[in-house]
Scaffold this motif. Structure first.
Motif, PDB file in Angstrom:
ATOM      1  N   LEU A 266     -39.893 -37.110 -18.692  1.00 56.05           N
ATOM      2  CA  LEU A 266     -40.899 -36.104 -19.884  1.00 56.05           C
ATOM      3  C   LEU A 266     -41.843 -36.976 -20.558  1.00 56.05           C
ATOM      4  N   LEU A 267     -42.914 -36.264 -20.343  1.00 57.40           N
ATOM      5  CA  LEU A 267     -43.803 -36.663 -21.379  1.00 57.40           C
ATOM      6  C   LEU A 267     -43.990 -36.546 -22.402  1.00 57.40           C
ATOM      7  N   THR A 268     -43.778 -37.283 -23.467  1.00 59.84           N
ATOM      8  CA  THR A 268     -43.461 -36.848 -24.713  1.00 59.84           C
ATOM      9  C   THR A 268     -45.316 -36.532 -25.258  1.00 59.84           C
ATOM     10  N   ASN A 269     -45.250 -35.789 -26.401  1.00 63.34           N
ATOM     11  CA  ASN A 269     -46.293 -34.708 -27.225  1.00 63.34           C
ATOM     12  C   ASN A 269     -47.362 -36.545 -26.800  1.00 63.34           C
ATOM     13  N   SER A 270     -47.007 -37.518 -27.732  1.00 67.03           N
ATOM     14  CA  SER A 270     -47.451 -38.608 -27.950  1.00 67.03           C
ATOM     15  C   SER A 270     -48.408 -39.107 -26.651  1.00 67.03           C
ATOM     16  N   PHE A 271     -47.019 -38.962 -26.428  1.00 72.34           N
ATOM     17  CA  PHE A 271     -47.965 -40.110 -24.921  1.00 72.34           C
ATOM     18  C   PHE A 271     -49.333 -39.078 -23.955  1.00 72.34           C
ATOM     19  N   LEU A 272     -49.208 -37.758 -24.526  1.00 77.12           N
ATOM     20  CA  LEU A 272     -49.641 -36.214 -23.270  1.00 77.12           C
ATOM     21  C   LEU A 272     -50.892 -36.726 -24.364  1.00 77.12           C
ATOM     22  N   TYR A 273     -51.134 -36.968 -25.416  1.00 80.25           N
ATOM     23  CA  TYR A 273     -52.453 -36.880 -26.811  1.00 80.25           C
ATOM     24  C   TYR A 273     -52.844 -38.366 -26.567  1.00 80.25           C
ATOM     25  N   ALA A 274     -52.223 -39.473 -26.080  1.00 80.65           N
ATOM     26  CA  ALA A 274     -53.154 -40.872 -25.460  1.00 80.65           C
ATOM     27  C   ALA A 274     -53.880 -40.922 -24.804  1.00 80.65           C
ATOM     28  N   ILE A 275     -52.958 -39.989 -23.522  1.00 84.65           N
ATOM     29  CA  ILE A 275     -53.637 -39.733 -21.931  1.00 84.65           C
ATOM     30  C   ILE A 275     -55.209 -38.448 -22.754  1.00 84.65           C
ATOM     31  N   GLU A 276     -54.896 -38.044 -23.066  1.00 86.83           N
ATOM     32  CA  GLU A 276     -55.779 -37.316 -23.591  1.00 86.83           C
ATOM     33  C   GLU A 276     -55.567 -35.929 -22.625  1.00 86.83           C
ATOM     34  N   TYR A 277     -54.405 -35.788 -21.972  1.00 84.80           N
ATOM     35  CA  TYR A 277     -53.471 -34.360 -20.824  1.00 84.80           C
ATOM     36  C   TYR A 277     -54.049 -33.151 -21.888  1.00 84.80           C
ATOM     37  N   SER A 278     -54.113 -32.000 -21.244  1.00 87.22           N
ATOM     38  CA  SER A 278     -54.244 -31.082 -22.135  1.00 87.22           C
ATOM     39  C   SER A 278     -53.805 -29.598 -21.200  1.00 87.22           C
ATOM     40  N   ASP A 279     -53.806 -29.400 -19.841  1.00 83.74           N
ATOM     41  CA  ASP A 279     -53.162 -28.595 -18.626  1.00 83.74           C
ATOM     42  C   ASP A 279     -51.512 -28.586 -19.203  1.00 83.74           C
TER      43      ASP A 279
END
Length: 143
Positions: free
Chosen positions: A111-124
C-alpha cells in the motif's frame, strides 16, 4: 520468516521494532526514491516466498500466509530505549491503522499511501494490472 525479511532488507530501512508477526521499518528521507524502495520490497517478497516454500516442504503442508507492506510518509520522532528505536507521531499511528484496513481486496499487497505518493510526486493513479487506486487511502499493488 521475519529473519528472511530483515536479511533481504540489506539495511536499506532501519529496524524499529518487531511486534508479533509485524516488523516496523523506517527511513529518513524527505523525497523517497520509488525505484529503490520497490526494489527492496520485491527483494523482501522474494525472500519471504522462498522461505515459505522451504517451510511448506519441510512440514509437508500448505501454509496460508500473506505479506503486507505499508509505505507511508510524514514527520515522526524517534527515541532510544536500550537497543531499540521507538518511533512516535501521527504517521506511525496512521500506518498501524492501515494494517487493519477494509479496502484490500487480496491478502498480500503493497500500500502506497497518499502521503507517500505525494512525496514521490506519483501521478499515474490509473488502475493497471494488480493495482488499484482508492482515493481515501492510496494505491494498492497486489502481490
Amino acid at each position: 520468516m521475519l529473519y528472511s525479511l530483515i536479511d533481504a532488507n540489506e539495511k536499506y530501512f532501519y529496524l524499529s521494532e518487531i511486534e508479533g508477526d509485524a516488523i516496523l521499518f523506517y527511513r529518513y528521507n524527505k523525497k523517497p526514491c520509488y525505484k529503490s524502495v520497490m526494489e527492496v520490497l520485491l527483494r523482501m517478497l522474494n525472500a519471504f516466498n522462498y522461505k515459505l516454500i522451504e517451510l511448506e516442504k519441510y512440514l509437508g503442508t500448505k501454509i496460508n500466509m500473506s505479506l503486507k507492506f505499508i509505505l507511508h510518509h510524514g514527520k515522526f520522532s524517534r527515541y532510544n530505549i536500550k537497543y531499540f528505536n521507538k518511533l512516535y507521531g501521527e504517521p506511525i499511528i496512521e500506518a498501524h491503522r492501515l494494517l487493519k484496513n477494509e479496502y484490500a481486496k487480496y491478502p498480500s499487497y503493497i500500500l502506497l499511501t497518499n502521503s507517500f505518493l505525494y512525496a514521490i510526486e506519483y501521478s499515474d493513479h490509473n488502475a493497471c494490472k494488480n493495482k488499484i487506486y482508492i482515493p481515501e487511502v492510496g494505491l494498492f499493488h497486489y502481490l
